[in-house]
Design an enzyme around this catalytic site. Structure first.
Site, PDB file in Angstrom:
ATOM      1  N   TYR A 145       0.830  -1.209   0.000  1.00  0.00           N
ATOM      2  CA  TYR A 145       0.000   0.000   0.000  1.00  0.00           C
ATOM      3  C   TYR A 145       0.860   1.253   0.000  1.00  0.00           C
ATOM      4  CZ  TYR A 145      -3.746   3.182   1.416  1.00  0.00           C
ATOM      5  OH  TYR A 145      -4.658   4.217   1.484  1.00  0.00           O
ATOM      6  N   ILE A 178      -8.236   8.611   9.077  1.00  0.00           N
ATOM      7  CA  ILE A 178      -9.592   9.086   8.818  1.00  0.00           C
ATOM      8  C   ILE A 178     -10.587   8.009   9.251  1.00  0.00           C
ATOM      9  CG2 ILE A 178     -11.181   9.980   7.095  1.00  0.00           C
ATOM     10  CD1 ILE A 178      -8.675  11.707   7.467  1.00  0.00           C
TER      11      ILE A 178
END
Length: 239
Positions: A145, A178
């Protein structure tokens, strides 16, 4: 209504941060097409939906052509579609690595590449790519990632220079922790949050609306002179 009359494509726009960005654009008068492999658990709601596989050049090409034919213009692209396959580098399955790179990095490249001819037809437009705080910070198990997001940041800078003569700006959003989408699992994991939560200077995880407001800034006239920039939306994250 700062985006009145504009048309946008948001990949991965049926859920998570993509959905929040799409809804923020709609509130400003934009016609938004949410593009994803599937409509999502609750459909696309009031948003238009087009199926796409961002890993497939033909699928991406068809998406751009279909949207332009339907609405007569294309002004904004948010290349948001992404996946994560965590795992230690020595144990990560090659197919998991390939899926992350193919979706996140290659998907961003393909969407930007195929959007350019349509964006420049009406004098230019905006491309917003999506990175992550992990593009520049080391975390165990994030090799695939993090590598894909670091590459997206450099692609953004190169594309910004190359596309500028066509009237197209290219900027990147880099969210931190988030409480939405992939980040929601972290914010709700007490053990992990006790370690990472204290690294955020404002003392809280971000919300999808925090990212959506930043994406809106990169879409409206206020950011006309911003190009090749990576905008961190992380509440002052230290590491």
């Amino acid at each position: 209504m700062r985006l009145a009359g504009k048309v946008a494509i948001v990949t991965g726009g049926t859920r998570g941060l993509g959905r929040a960005i799409a809804e923020a654009y709609v509130k400003e008068g934009c016609q938004v097409v949410c593009a994803a492999r599937e409509a999502g658990p609750d459909g696309a709601g009031d948003l238009a939906f087009r199926q796409v596989d961002v890993r497939d050049p033909a699928s991406v090409r068809a998406l751009m052509r279909t949207v332009y034919d339907a609405y007569g213009r294309l002004d904004l692209l948010v290349a948001n579609a992404g996946v994560s396959r965590p795992g230690p580098s020595a144990e990560l399955a090659p197919q998991d690595w390939a899926e992350v790179i193919d979706t996140n990095l290659n998907g961003t490249f393909l969407c930007a590449r195929e959007a350019v001819p349509y964006l420049e037809k009406d004098g230019g437009g905006r491309i917003v790519t999506m990175s992550s705080a992990l593009a520049t910070r080391v975390a165990r198990g994030s090799a695939a990632y993090a590598s894909s997001k670091a590459a997206i940041e450099m692609f953004t800078r190169v594309a910004a220079v190359e596309f500028a003569p066509r009237g197209i700006t290219v900027n990147c959003l880099s969210p931190g922790f988030i409480d939405e989408g992939m980040g929601r699992e972290l914010a709700r994991n007490e053990r992990l949050w006790s370690h990472y939560g204290g690294k955020i200077s404002v003392g809280r995880a971000g919300g999808a609306d925090d990212v959506a407001r930043a994406a809106l800034f990169l879409a409206v006239e206020d950011s006309a002179y911003v190009n090749g920039h990576v905008l961190e939306v992380n509440g002052g994250l230290s590491w």
